[in-house]
Design a protein around this motif. Structure first.
Motif, mmCIF file in Angstrom:
data_model
loop_
_atom_site.group_PDB
_atom_site.id
_atom_site.type_symbol
_atom_site.label_atom_id
_atom_site.label_comp_id
_atom_site.label_asym_id
_atom_site.label_seq_id
_atom_site.Cartn_x
_atom_site.Cartn_y
_atom_site.Cartn_z
ATOM 1 N N UNK A 1 0.851 -1.194 0.034
ATOM 2 C CA UNK A 1 -0.143 -0.024 0.186
ATOM 3 C C UNK A 1 0.687 1.396 -0.173
ATOM 4 N N UNK A 2 1.419 1.619 -1.038
ATOM 5 C CA UNK A 2 2.113 2.803 -1.201
ATOM 6 C C UNK A 2 1.488 4.115 -0.797
ATOM 7 N N UNK A 3 0.127 4.299 -0.867
ATOM 8 C CA UNK A 3 -0.410 5.627 -0.516
ATOM 9 C C UNK A 3 -0.801 5.775 0.924
ATOM 10 N N UNK A 4 -0.176 4.631 1.559
ATOM 11 C CA UNK A 4 -0.229 4.717 3.143
ATOM 12 C C UNK A 4 0.832 5.669 3.681
ATOM 13 N N UNK A 5 2.056 5.711 3.204
ATOM 14 C CA UNK A 5 2.985 6.619 3.324
ATOM 15 C C UNK A 5 2.457 8.002 3.178
ATOM 16 N N UNK A 6 1.911 8.111 2.216
ATOM 17 C CA UNK A 6 1.423 9.583 1.848
ATOM 18 C C UNK A 6 -0.058 10.156 2.916
ATOM 19 N N UNK A 7 -0.185 9.035 3.861
ATOM 20 C CA UNK A 7 -1.262 9.597 4.544
ATOM 21 C C UNK A 7 -2.975 9.494 3.946
ATOM 22 N N UNK A 8 -2.847 8.637 2.962
ATOM 23 C CA UNK A 8 -4.048 8.213 2.025
ATOM 24 C C UNK A 8 -4.554 6.895 2.854
ATOM 25 N N UNK A 9 -5.621 7.127 3.446
ATOM 26 C CA UNK A 9 -6.264 5.915 3.924
ATOM 27 C C UNK A 9 -6.949 4.753 2.867
ATOM 28 N N UNK A 10 -6.341 3.710 2.558
ATOM 29 C CA UNK A 10 -6.979 2.885 1.464
ATOM 30 C C UNK A 10 -6.335 1.509 1.770
ATOM 31 N N UNK A 11 -7.180 1.000 2.608
ATOM 32 C CA UNK A 11 -7.235 -0.652 2.998
ATOM 33 C C UNK A 11 -8.237 -1.184 2.317
ATOM 34 N N UNK A 12 -8.323 -1.732 1.275
ATOM 35 C CA UNK A 12 -9.383 -2.350 0.431
ATOM 36 C C UNK A 12 -9.600 -3.560 0.898
ATOM 37 N N UNK A 13 -10.750 -4.208 0.609
ATOM 38 C CA UNK A 13 -11.226 -5.538 0.878
ATOM 39 C C UNK A 13 -11.252 -6.254 -0.368
ATOM 40 N N UNK A 14 -11.058 -7.591 -0.264
ATOM 41 C CA UNK A 14 -11.184 -8.411 -1.548
ATOM 42 C C UNK A 14 -12.109 -9.592 -0.975
ATOM 43 N N UNK A 15 -12.678 -10.212 -2.213
ATOM 44 C CA UNK A 15 -13.837 -11.302 -1.857
ATOM 45 C C UNK A 15 -13.137 -12.568 -1.967
ATOM 46 N N UNK A 16 -13.857 -13.244 -0.928
ATOM 47 C CA UNK A 16 -13.702 -14.706 -0.833
ATOM 48 C C UNK A 16 -14.925 -15.529 -1.104
ATOM 49 N N UNK A 17 -15.093 -16.326 -2.136
ATOM 50 C CA UNK A 17 -16.144 -16.730 -2.690
ATOM 51 C C UNK A 17 -16.107 -18.174 -2.019
ATOM 52 N N UNK A 18 -17.044 -18.503 -1.246
ATOM 53 C CA UNK A 18 -17.513 -19.824 -0.728
ATOM 54 C C UNK A 18 -16.269 -20.516 -0.053
ATOM 55 N N UNK A 19 -15.887 -19.780 1.134
ATOM 56 C CA UNK A 19 -14.411 -20.439 2.037
ATOM 57 C C UNK A 19 -14.879 -21.748 2.216
ATOM 58 N N UNK A 20 -13.722 -22.440 2.718
ATOM 59 C CA UNK A 20 -13.989 -23.910 3.213
ATOM 60 C C UNK A 20 -14.521 -23.724 4.624
ATOM 61 N N UNK A 21 -15.196 -24.843 4.991
ATOM 62 C CA UNK A 21 -15.583 -24.853 6.363
ATOM 63 C C UNK A 21 -14.773 -24.646 7.607
ATOM 64 N N UNK A 22 -13.681 -24.983 7.310
ATOM 65 C CA UNK A 22 -12.894 -24.698 8.528
ATOM 66 C C UNK A 22 -11.837 -23.485 8.487
ATOM 67 N N UNK A 23 -12.404 -22.474 7.524
ATOM 68 C CA UNK A 23 -11.707 -21.153 7.105
ATOM 69 C C UNK A 23 -11.690 -20.351 8.284
ATOM 70 N N UNK A 24 -10.362 -20.019 8.993
ATOM 71 C CA UNK A 24 -10.566 -19.048 9.914
ATOM 72 C C UNK A 24 -10.781 -17.601 9.776
ATOM 73 N N UNK A 25 -11.829 -16.907 10.682
ATOM 74 C CA UNK A 25 -12.152 -15.769 10.515
ATOM 75 C C UNK A 25 -11.681 -14.774 11.204
ATOM 76 N N UNK A 26 -11.374 -13.384 10.726
ATOM 77 C CA UNK A 26 -10.980 -12.360 11.432
ATOM 78 C C UNK A 26 -11.894 -11.486 12.116
ATOM 79 N N UNK A 27 -11.777 -10.602 12.907
ATOM 80 C CA UNK A 27 -12.950 -9.754 13.201
ATOM 81 C C UNK A 27 -13.260 -8.758 12.463
ATOM 82 N N UNK A 28 -12.545 -8.263 11.687
ATOM 83 C CA UNK A 28 -12.777 -7.418 10.665
ATOM 84 C C UNK A 28 -13.602 -7.950 9.257
ATOM 85 N N UNK A 29 -13.885 -9.234 9.146
ATOM 86 C CA UNK A 29 -14.442 -9.846 8.180
ATOM 87 C C UNK A 29 -15.843 -9.286 8.074
ATOM 88 N N UNK A 30 -16.482 -9.193 6.684
ATOM 89 C CA UNK A 30 -17.872 -8.921 6.563
ATOM 90 C C UNK A 30 -18.336 -9.937 5.607
#
Length: 1137
Positions: free
Chosen positions: A989-1018
């Motif tokens: 994230x090169x723009x983080x150094x310039x003070x630009x808030x850009x932490x994008x999210x990516x799509x995970x289609x049909x994760x496995x049953x035992x896929x570990x979740x993170x608190x920030x997951x939607x």
């Protein structure tokens, strides 16, 4: 007898003298005529000439001129090929010319220096032919407008140089060959004669006949000249260098010269002959290099691509027509042959209107085992007969999405459907349509039948529907696209998040008939069992009505819906080998099996029989009953019954009376509706920005002008106005574009609420700020209509420039509490140093290869260098979309049209192509529309839910995706489909150094049953209608219909959800705990199935400005406004009145 030099000179000079003397006379007459005209223009001279002519000629001259004009017109009609007599004359002249040429061939066997006596029977015959040629020449001369031009024509030169020597021979009682070989030039009329006789009809045959006539006439004429000069010798040498050479040897010499071979056994010895060969060699290079190979190619292709397709008994085949190009064929074969790799037993017959290019021929040779090309048109029955359309499994029509005229492309394809259906009404047709308004013509075809597999793939509807879903739920556009694309290229991910995204690309929508052991079970029970025991994600079923026998698709149906035998299930899985387990499942044999690989076909004959009552779709949670009135009449159209419940007649009659203040829906009950709004009421002005401060709205950037083809913005608005959302959940839509273009689109948009138009362009930052783009939930950049451009890379020029312009805008993140998960991205811990965020944007690309222009704006390094759009970072984060993958739907619709129906239902907001036909007012009356208002709204909607701020936080444990899937399904009936996860690698994230808030999210289609979740997951979820997704205070109402806007706008946008109790708008303060400033309206009561639903309203604008074009917010002490509000909130059924 031997011809003397004087006799030969007489024959030759008669032709030349006739030609040049006639040409001289014509020039003299033209000069005299022009001189007279010039004298008439001199002052005073015209009067004198007029007096002289009037006295000398008078009326007789005028009558003669009139007679001459009429006579010439009659001759012109007589000689033209439009009349029967003219056609007969042309054919007769051609036949007699060939006869005269044959006589020349016969006489050429004699030495050139000899003269034939009149005892030869061919001489009188040739004389008779030339008399007729003289008569025909005279008619043509009289009918000619320009006599000099006529005299210099090819046919006139042939007649002038061949007819006079015939009369000289009659006078001298002897005949000489002379220049009679020029009759061979009459062969140039061969194509016209064959067309008159209707011997040739196709363009290739006409072209072949023209090339053949040019080659033959050139050879015969050149051979005749060589034969004459070589046997006569040079005149200045008095024939001393002559040689005896036959006409056949002359043809041999000419052909050897033409082919540039030159064997040397027959050569020209005279100076005239050698000079002629020198010039003829130059012309023969062009003749042999161009004409002969082209003739061979036409002849070979004619036999190769015009032969009929041979139908083999027991072998299936399909016919593909329309836009047959290298790109379209490559995309179709790639998608069609991948569905059953290694088991393809269907041959593909391509019906192309033009012969294939060399590149296309090479492509067909690579797929020789599966493809056959036949030249022809679907508009001609003889061509349809040659490809045996009546025996084909289906006929697929490919459209050209990059064409400059979409309407012309659609109309031509619709005419192909008409031709095919007229030829054989039972042929299954699957067609690609570019513009949605052209779809209405296809169901009107009498033989069109949805039940037999006829289907329509509308590019505009699906593309704009995908874009709309991406505006409603961030990342949903990418999530749905990944279910229908195939990735065959090997890619090596660099980061862990890329690996998760690629694993999600392996999943597809697959269908499978469920085991009969599931009969009688509810959908949540079956879905949970498939997920836990078989590792399958069941998302939808095909539901069959008990009383009406009609089938419809249901996404995540409620627990009251019981499955039946032979139910079709829709799965998100990687391969068909996995979903087959759902058909093999046996409750007796697999009841204690928890390893998916062990579930296979068993030999158990005794199946567990379950009692399952009639399936009922109930409309209210907590107060559901079954209605099993078997006497209910089946009086509803098929398409509407797909989305209606089996409620009793009494209940249905009760639902027809909506209460005042209810949401206004269209006749189908599928979308929000309002009275037609005038265009001037929704036009925004840049200087009045303070009056329309939008927030949490959708900005759509449109490119077009008064002459551009309509893209159909109605398809973009319909999903955003689906009735599964309450009126308070609807987001304002602001279109930025040319007013001339949007005026034409407004005719189809004026009945949808909360739509505004801002004249301007997305290329100017001032126009974007006037729409308050800083506070929008999503900015959609829609691609413009196709134009005739020199390079395909330029079709997205305006889209890319607009994306660059919007991406350059920076918005200061408001300070928030660090514990707030939605806004943690913008928190730095240093309030004095604020951060910036990007405006959420979704860009549509027509050409997917232009993704590298967008990747530079993503803020992350390009993930997979040199790869396609669907492997790009922008696509994985849900910021770019391309409809190029829609080509694969043609093969999908052929193999399994149920998958296409599911896609249309998800993308368009719940309506299918079949239902559109039956929702016409001529089919659906007031009674039916009122019923569908209830049943149509009670459908699932897709959304994003947080693990901490929503009801999903009540699930314990929730460490893996499987735990959340089972917990949400058991407790709330919510079906989890995928994840939207944060990209947290700061080094990318090169723009983080310039003070630009850009932490994008990516799509995970049909994760496995035992896929570990993170608190920030939607979590992408299918949420039942009326489900309260966010936690409420203990004093709040727990009504099943209590809904707050469940989808967080974007990971970087300001959240506007209020969790505090409702307050009066007059006393509303500017700040609320844990939230940004909000403006609340009075709670509204919506009448649904006779019950009242309390909705926490969600304002989409900043206070205290009123909405333009809306009358729902009523100011105090304004009684005049009350009347307008009552009219605007009238029931939707009043529209039909």
């Amino acid at each position: 007898m031997v011809c003397s030099i004087e006799i030969q000179a007489a024959f030759i000079l008669s032709s030349f003298v006739t030609f040049f003397v006639g040409l001289l006379i014509l020039f003299i007459f033209r000069l005299i005529w022009r001189t007279i005209k010039k004298w008439q223009n001199i002052k005073g001279t015209g009067i004198i000439l007029e007096l002289l002519l009037r006295k000398s000629t008078g009326n007789k001259h005028l009558k003669s001129l009139h007679f001459h004009g009429v006579f010439r017109n009659r001759i012109e009609m007589l000689l033209s090929a439009q009349t029967f007599v003219g056609q007969v004359l042309m054919i007769l002249v051609f036949v007699l010319s060939i006869g005269s040429l044959i006589i020349y061939f016969i006489n050429s066997s004699d030495p050139v220096g000899s003269c034939s006596s009149y005892q030869d029977k061919t001489i009188p015959i040739d004389l008779t032919f030339n008399v007729f040629f003289s008569f025909y020449f005279g008619l043509r001369f009289v009918a000619a407008d320009d006599k000099i031009k006529f005299w210099l024509e090819m046919n006139s030169i042939v007649d002038v140089f061949t007819i006079p020597p015939t009369f000289i021979s009659y006078y001298l009682k002897s005949n000489w060959l002379g220049l009679r070989f020029l009759r061979a030039l009459r062969l140039l009329e061969l194509p016209q004669i064959l067309q008159i006789l209707q011997a040739i009809r196709t363009s290739s045959s006409v072209k072949f006949s023209k090339l053949l006539s040019i080659v033959l006439s050139t050879w015969f004429t050149a051979a005749g000249f060589i034969h004459l000069v070589e046997n006569s010798g040079d005149p200045w040498l008095k024939g001393r260098n002559s040689q005896n050479i036959s006409y056949f040897e002359s043809i041999y010499l000419v052909m050897a010269t033409t082919s540039t071979v030159g064997f040397g056994d027959v050569v020209a010895k005279t100076s005239l002959g050698r000079t002629f060969i020198m010039f003829f060699t130059l012309g023969s290079l062009v003749l042999f290099a161009n004409y002969v190979p082209e003739m061979v190619e036409i002849f070979a292709n004619k036999r190769k691509y015009t032969s009929p397709y041979e139908v083999v008994k027991g072998k299936k085949f399909i016919v593909v027509c329309g836009n047959i190009t290298v790109d379209s064929v490559t995309a179709f074969l790639r998608n069609f042959l991948r569905h059953k790799s290694g088991q393809i037993n269907i041959e593909i017959v391509f019906l192309g209107e033009v012969p294939p290019s060399l590149e296309l021929e090479t492509l067909f040779k690579c797929y020789m085992a599966y493809t056959t090309f036949v030249s022809g048109s679907a508009l001609k029955w003889e061509d349809l007969r040659r490809v045996a359309v009546e025996s084909a499994e289906a006929c697929l029509i490919i459209a050209n999405p990059l064409c400059s005229d979409s309407h012309a492309e659609d109309t031509s394809n619709i005419m192909r459907v008409l031709s095919i259906k007229n030829y054989n009404p039972n042929t299954r047709v699957i067609i690609q349509i570019l513009q949605s308004h052209n779809k209405v013509f296809l169901p009107k075809i009498p033989s069109w039948n949805w039940t037999t597999g006829d289907n329509i793939i509308c590019f505009a509807e699906l593309k704009l529907g995908f874009m709309a879903q991406g505006c409603l739920v961030p990342g949903l556009c990418t999530f749905l696209t990944t279910l229908f694309i195939e990735q065959n290229k090997k890619v090596f991910p660099k980061q862990p998040w890329q690996k998760h995204f690629l694993n999600g690309l392996k999943n597809k929508i697959l269908t499978q008939r469920l085991s009969d052991d599931f009969a009688g079970m509810s959908f949540p029970e079956v879905s949970r069992l498939c997920f836990v025991k078989m590792g399958l994600m069941l998302i939808a079923i095909e539901h069959k009505s008990l009383f009406h026998g009609c089938c419809g698709l249901m996404l995540n149906p409620p627990a009251e819906v019981k499955l039946r035998k032979n139910t079709l299930g829709f799965f998100i899985a990687e391969s068909s080998k996995e979903v087959i387990r759902a058909a093999f499942y046996c409750a007796k044999c697999h009841g204690d099996v928890f390893i998916p690989e062990l579930i296979g076909k068993c030999n158990c004959k005794t199946k567990i029989q379950r009692h399952f009552p009639g399936t009922t779709i109930l409309v209210k949670r907590g107060s559901m009953r079954e209605f099993s009135d078997s006497t209910q009449s089946d009086d509803l159209p098929f398409g509407q019954e797909r989305l209606m419940s089996n409620v009793s007649f009494a209940t249905r009659a009760f639902l027809y009376e909506p209460e005042p203040g209810c949401d206004q829906l269209d006749d189908s009950g599928m979308f929000h509706w309002c009275r037609a709004i005038a265009l001037d009421r929704v036009i925004l002005k840049r200087m009045d920005k303070s009056k329309h401060e939008f927030r949490n709205h959708v900005v759509a950037c449109v490119f077009g002008d008064a002459h551009s083809t309509l893209m159909g913005l109605r398809n973009f608005v319909i999903p955003l106005r689906a009735s599964s959302y309450t009126r308070q959940e609807l987001k304002d839509i602001v279109f930025i574009g040319s007013l001339d273009y949007l005026k034409r689109e407004w005719v189809f948009l004026r009945n949808f609420p909360q739509i505004y138009i801002l004249p301007g362009s997305a290329l100017f930052p001032e126009d974007l700020r006037a729409a308050n783009i800083e506070e929008c939930s999503m900015c959609a950049v829609l691609s413009s209509s196709s134009k005739a451009l020199s390079s395909p890379a330029l079709v997205d020029t305006e889209t890319i420039m607009a994306t660059l312009n919007i991406g350059s805008l920076r918005v200061i993140c408001a300070p928030h509490i660090p514990e707030e998960p939605w806004t943690s991205e913008c928190f730095t811990g240093f309030p004095e140093k604020p951060k910036f965020r990007r405006i959420p944007i979704l860009t549509e690309l027509k050409n997917p290869s232009n993704i590298h222009y967008i990747e530079q704006l993503s803020g992350l390094d390009e993930s997979f260098s040199g790869t396609n759009l669907h492997l790009s970072t922008s696509f994985s984060t849900g910021t770019v979309f391309s409809g190029s993958f829609l080509d694969s739907l043609l093969a999908t619709a052929f193999y399994n049209y149920h998958v296409l129906e599911l896609l249309q239902m998800l993308v368009t907001g719940g309506i299918s192509s079949q239902l559109e036909h039956f929702l016409d007012k001529s089919f659906c009356g007031l009674t039916h529309s009122c019923t569908s208002v209830v049943s149509g709204r009670a459908r699932c909607k897709l959304g994003l839910l947080s693990l901490n701020q929503t009801i999903l936080s009540d699930i314990e444990p929730r460490k893996t995706f499987g735990q959340v899937f089972c917990g949400s399904l058991d407790n709330f009936g919510i079906l989890c489909l995928g994840l939207y996860r944060m990209i947290d690698e700061e080094e990318n994230n090169p723009e983080e150094k310039r003070g630009v808030c850009y932490l994008g999210k990516f799509v995970i289609t049909r994760p496995p049953n035992n896929f570990k979740l993170l608190p920030s997951d939607l979590v992408f979820c299918a949420i039942p209608y009326g489900t309260s997704c966010y936690k409420m205070d203990g004093t709040s109402s727990q009504s099943p219909y209590e809904i707050i806007n469940m989808v967080p706008l974007a990971s970087e946008t300001v959240t506007e959800i209020n969790y505090s109790p409702m307050v009066d708008p007059v006393n509303q303060t500017t700040k609320q705990p844990l939230t940004t400033p909000l403006h609340h309206l009075q709670p509204k009561t919506i009448s649904i199935s006779g019950s009242k639903q309390t909705v926490v309203p969600h304002s989409s604008k900043m206070p205290p400005q009123p909405r333009l074009g809306e009358t729902e917010t009523v100011k105090e002490n304004e009684k005049g406004k009350m009347k307008e509000t009552t009219e605007e909130n009238a029931p939707a059924s009043s529209k039909s009145n």
